[in-house]
Scaffold this motif. Structure first.
Motif, short mmCIF file in Angstrom:
data_model
loop_
_atom_site.label_atom_id
_atom_site.label_comp_id
_atom_site.label_asym_id
_atom_site.label_seq_id
_atom_site.Cartn_x
_atom_site.Cartn_y
_atom_site.Cartn_z
N MET A 66 0.83 -1.21 0.00
CA MET A 66 0.00 0.00 0.00
C MET A 66 0.87 1.26 0.00
O MET A 66 0.59 2.21 -0.72
N GLU A 67 1.99 1.25 0.81
CA GLU A 67 2.82 2.46 0.88
C GLU A 67 3.37 2.80 -0.50
O GLU A 67 3.43 3.98 -0.87
N SER A 68 3.77 1.77 -1.25
CA SER A 68 4.33 2.00 -2.58
C SER A 68 3.37 2.83 -3.43
O SER A 68 3.78 3.78 -4.09
N LEU A 69 2.11 2.44 -3.36
CA LEU A 69 1.11 3.09 -4.19
C LEU A 69 0.96 4.56 -3.79
O LEU A 69 0.84 5.45 -4.64
N ILE A 70 0.97 4.79 -2.48
CA ILE A 70 0.78 6.17 -2.01
C ILE A 70 1.98 7.03 -2.37
O ILE A 70 1.83 8.16 -2.84
N VAL A 71 3.19 6.46 -2.20
CA VAL A 71 4.41 7.18 -2.62
C VAL A 71 4.31 7.50 -4.11
O VAL A 71 4.54 8.64 -4.54
N ALA A 72 3.92 6.49 -4.91
CA ALA A 72 3.84 6.68 -6.36
C ALA A 72 2.85 7.78 -6.70
O ALA A 72 3.16 8.66 -7.51
N LEU A 73 1.68 7.75 -6.07
CA LEU A 73 0.66 8.75 -6.38
C LEU A 73 1.13 10.15 -6.01
O LEU A 73 0.93 11.11 -6.75
N PHE A 74 1.81 10.25 -4.85
CA PHE A 74 2.27 11.56 -4.40
C PHE A 74 3.33 12.11 -5.36
O PHE A 74 3.27 13.27 -5.77
N VAL A 75 4.28 11.24 -5.73
CA VAL A 75 5.33 11.67 -6.67
C VAL A 75 4.70 12.13 -7.99
O VAL A 75 5.09 13.15 -8.56
N CYS A 76 3.69 11.37 -8.45
CA CYS A 76 3.04 11.72 -9.72
C CYS A 76 2.31 13.04 -9.64
O CYS A 76 2.27 13.80 -10.61
N LEU A 77 1.72 13.30 -8.48
CA LEU A 77 1.00 14.56 -8.30
C LEU A 77 1.96 15.72 -8.49
O LEU A 77 1.69 16.68 -9.21
N VAL A 78 3.15 15.60 -7.85
CA VAL A 78 4.16 16.66 -7.96
C VAL A 78 4.62 16.76 -9.42
O VAL A 78 4.70 17.86 -9.98
N LEU A 79 4.89 15.61 -10.04
CA LEU A 79 5.36 15.61 -11.43
C LEU A 79 4.32 16.20 -12.37
O LEU A 79 4.65 16.95 -13.29
N ALA A 80 3.06 15.87 -12.12
CA ALA A 80 1.99 16.39 -12.98
C ALA A 80 1.94 17.90 -12.88
O ALA A 80 1.84 18.60 -13.88
N LEU A 81 2.07 18.42 -11.64
CA LEU A 81 2.05 19.87 -11.44
C LEU A 81 3.19 20.54 -12.19
O LEU A 81 3.00 21.52 -12.91
N LEU A 85 10.27 7.60 -15.59
CA LEU A 85 11.56 7.85 -14.94
C LEU A 85 11.43 7.78 -13.43
O LEU A 85 12.30 7.23 -12.76
N ALA A 86 10.33 8.31 -12.90
CA ALA A 86 10.11 8.25 -11.45
C ALA A 86 10.05 6.79 -11.00
O ALA A 86 10.65 6.42 -9.98
N GLY A 87 9.37 5.97 -11.79
CA GLY A 87 9.29 4.55 -11.47
C GLY A 87 10.65 3.89 -11.52
O GLY A 87 11.01 3.10 -10.63
N VAL A 88 11.45 4.25 -12.53
CA VAL A 88 12.79 3.67 -12.67
C VAL A 88 13.65 4.07 -11.47
O VAL A 88 14.29 3.23 -10.83
N LEU A 89 13.62 5.37 -11.14
CA LEU A 89 14.50 5.88 -10.09
C LEU A 89 14.10 5.38 -8.71
O LEU A 89 14.94 5.15 -7.85
N LEU A 90 12.81 5.24 -8.48
CA LEU A 90 12.35 4.83 -7.15
C LEU A 90 12.21 3.31 -7.05
O LEU A 90 11.92 2.77 -5.99
#
Lengths: 377, 164
Positions: free
Chosen positions: A1-16, A31-36
Motif C-alpha cells: 500500500m505504501e508503494s502506491l501512495i508514494v507513487a501517487l504523491f510523486v506523480c501529483l508533484v510531477l503532474a504539477l 523515470l520516477a518509477g525507474v529511479l524509485l
C-alpha cells in the motif's frame, strides 16, 4: 500500500511541474518509477495492489481509445489518410523490425519492438498540436488521422499477438461472437444505456466501471484478449453517447494510467544486463525513422518536405501504446528497451514539436539565402 | 449577401473545427477542443503562418458578443437577438450595475415596467443569481441587473431609472 501512495504523491508533484512547464508527463512518470524502483534502492515495489491498478490503467486506456473510434467518422479525404497511414506503417515497422533483429533480439521480440517502435503516442501528438497552437496547419489534419489509423492497426496487432499458438479459426470465431454480443447490447439497449447515463446520481459512473471490468473478466474467461474486447466495448458504446462515457471513465483512466506508467518504470532495470548500445541505437533510430516516414508523407500528401518535417515533429513521441505492448507481450529486456525509447522520443518529440516553426522558418530563409547568393551578378 | 462557406469538421480526439474564408481571402478557423478551451486562428491571405489565440469558454462568448455587434462598455454587456420568423423581432438583453438612484428601492417603487417597458429578469448578487425577482425585490449596492426589452426600452431604462 505504501508503494502506491508514494507513487501517487510523486506523480501529483510531477503532474504539477510538467503541466506548469507544458512538457509531456509520461516520460517523467516512467523515470520516477525507474529511479524509485530497482535502480533507486527499491522504494517502490510491485505488489498485488499496484498490479491491479496498473491493469485497470491499461484497460481504461484501451476503452478510451475505443470510445474515440466512432464508426461513422470516416475521413473526407480517405485516400490521403490511407496513403499516409501505409507509409507510416511500412517505414517504421520495417526499420524497427530490421534494427531489433540485427541487434540480436529474437523474431517475436523484434516484432513487439517494431510494433512499439511504429506506434506514436496519440495523447502526446494531440496535446502538442493543441498546446503549440498548430491546429490550423494543414499538416495537423494529417497527424490527427494518422493517429486514428495507428489506433486501428494497434487493434490488429493486439489480435495477432495474443492469438499465440491457439487454433486461429476458433480464436477469431470467439472474438467475433463476443463482438456480436457487445454490438447487440449497444444497439438494442441504446435507450436503456442513455437513460442510465442521463442520471445525476452514482449510477452512470458505477455502470461505466462495471461494464469495462465485466467485459475484461468475461473475455479472460472465454480466452479472448481482454485488451481487444475493452476497445470493442468502447467502439460499441461510442454509438450511444460517447461524450458521457468519456466523462464517466476519465477519472478512472487518469488515476490508474499514471500508476500504470510508474509501475512499468519500476519493472525496468537499466542497471543489470542493459545493453546501452542497443538501447541507444533503437532510440535514435526511432527518431530517425519517423523523420523518413514524415518526409515521405509530406512529399506525397502535401507536396512539401517542409510539411513532412512538421508531421515528423508531432509524431516522434512514442508513449502509452508502446508501453502497453511492452507490458502485455515484452520480456524484461524488451520492456527496458521500449522504456528507454519512450523516454527519449517523447522528450525529443516535445522539444521538436515546440520549435518546429522556428526550424521551418530557418530552413526556408536558409534556402532563400542560398538561392540569392547563387544568382549570377 | 453571398453565402459564406462555413465548414465544420469533427477531428477525432481533438474536437470540432469551424473554418471559413472571407470575401477578401483571409481564413478564420475556430476549434472547440475537448479540453474546453477554444482556439481561434486567423490566416491573412498570402501568408503561411496563422496567428492563434486560446480562449476559455467565457472569453469566447465575450468575443462572440463583440462580433455580433453588441455594446460592450467597461463591465456592462448586451446581447441583441433577432427573431427573423417573428416579423424581425429584436430583443436586447443588457446588464447594468445598479446606481445610487435605485439602491434601497423595490422594483415596484421604481415602476420600471410602467415607465420604460423593460423588465428586470435576473439580478446577480454576490455571485448568486436571483431569477425573476418579485416586485417587492429591493436593490442593494453591488447588484447587477439583467434587463430585457427592445433597444429603445433599454435606453429609456438607462436614462430614467439608473440616472435620477
Amino acid at each position: 500500500m505504501e508503494s502506491l501512495i508514494v507513487a501517487l504523491f510523486v506523480c501529483l508533484v510531477l503532474a504539477l511541474v510538467t503541466k506548469y512547464l507544458s512538457i509531456p508527463a509520461i516520460p517523467f512518470y516512467i523515470l520516477a518509477g525507474v529511479l524509485l524502483g530497482k535502480a533507486g534502492g527499491g522504494m517502490l515495489t510491485n505488489n498485488e495492489i499496484s498490479q491491479f491498478f496498473s491493469e485497470m490503467g491499461l484497460i481504461f486506456l484501451l476503452f478510451f481509445m475505443g470510445l474515440g473510434l466512432k464508426p461513422e467518422r470516416i475521413a473526407s479525404n480517405r485516400t490521403a489518410v490511407l496513403t499516409s497511414g501505409i507509409i507510416d506503417l511500412n517505414v517504421n515497422m520495417i526499420i524497427g523490425f530490421a534494427a531489433a533483429y540485427l541487434l540480436g533480439f529474437s523474431f517475436t521480440e523484434s516484432l513487439i519492438i517494431a510494433s512499439a517502435f511504429y506506434i506514436s503516442s496519440t495523447a502526446m501528438a494531440l496535446t502538442s498540436l493543441i498546446e503549440n497552437r498548430k491546429l490550423m496547419l494543414r499538416e495537423s489534419d494529417t497527424v490527427i488521422w494518422l493517429m486514428v489509423f495507428e489506433d486501428l492497426v494497434l487493434i490488429i496487432f493486439l489480435a495477432l499477438l495474443s492469438a499465440g499458438n491457439q487454433n486461429l479459426i476458433i480464436f477469431f470465431a470467439k472474438i467475433l461472437a463476443v463482438l456480436g454480443i457487445l454490438y447487440a447490447l449497444a444497439h438494442y439497449g441504446k435507450e436503456f444505456l442513455i437513460s442510465i447515463l442521463d442520471r445525476d446520481d452514482e449510477l452512470p459512473i458505477l455502470f461505466t466501471f462495471a461494464a469495462v471490468l465485466t467485459t475484461a473478466s468475461f473475455s479472460m474467461y472465454l480466452g479472448v484478449p481482454e485488451t481487444m474486447m475493452v476497445i470493442a466495448l468502447g467502439v460499441a458504446f461510442a454509438t450511444t453517447d460517447p461524450d458521457a462515457f468519456e466523462q464517466h471513465a476519465r477519472p478512472f483512466k487518469d488515476v490508474f494510467l499514471v500508476v500504470f506508467f510508474v509501475f512499468f518504470g519500476v519493472t525496468v532495470d537499466f542497471s543489470g544486463g542493459a545493453n546501452w548500445f542497443v538501447i541507444g541505437a533503437i532510440s535514435i533510430l526511432a527518431v530517425a525513422s519517423k523523420l523518413i516516414s514524415g518526409l515521405l508523407t509530406g512529399i506525397f500528401i502535401h507536396d512539401s518536405a517542409l510539411s513532412g518535417l512538421e508531421i515528423w515533429a508531432n509524431t516522434i513521441a512514442r508513449g502509452e501504446f508502446s508501453i502497453a505492448l511492452a507490458v502485455l507481450y515484452g520480456s524484461p529486456l524488451v520492456g527496458t528497451t521500449i522504456a528507454a525509447m519512450v523516454i527519449v522520443t517523447s522528450i525529443v518529440g516535445s522539444f521538436m514539436a515546440k520549435y518546429s516553426g522556428i526550424l521551418r522558418r530557418g530552413l526556408v530563409s536558409h534556402s532563400r539565402h542560398k538561392a540569392l547568393t547563387r544568382r549570377p551578378h | 449577401m453571398s453565402a459564406m462557406a462555413l465548414r465544420s469538421l469533427n477531428l477525432p480526439g481533438v474536437g470540432t473545427k469551424y473554418e471559413f474564408e472571407t470575401d477578401k481571402g483571409d481564413t478564420v478557423a475556430i476549434f472547440f477542443t475537448k479540453t474546453g478551451a477554444v482556439q481561434m486562428y486567423t490566416l491573412q491571405k498570402g501568408c503561411r503562418t496563422p496567428s492563434a489565440a486560446e480562449m476559455s469558454p467565457v472569453e469566447a462568448r465575450r468575443l462572440g458578443n463583440i462580433l455580433t455587434g453588441a455594446i460592450i462598455e467597461a463591465d456592462q454587456e448586451s446581447v441583441e437577438i433577432a427573431f427573423s420568423a417573428l416579423a424581425d423581432l429584436r430583443i436586447t438583453i443588457h446588464t447594468f450595475f445598479v446606481t445610487a438612484a435605485v439602491v434601497g428601492k423595490t422594483i415596484e417603487d421604481l415602476q420600471i415596467r410602467a415607465k420604460t417597458g423593460a423588465t428586470v429578469i435576473a439580478v446577480c448578487r454576490h455571485d448568486r443569481n436571483i431569477i425573476n425577482p418579485p416586485p417587492t425585490f429591493v436593490f442593494e449596492e453591488g447588484d447587477a441587473a439583467l434587463v430585457i426589452g427592445e433597444s429603445d426600452q433599454i435606453k429609456k431604462f438607462e436614462r430614467e431609472i439608473m440616472v435620477n
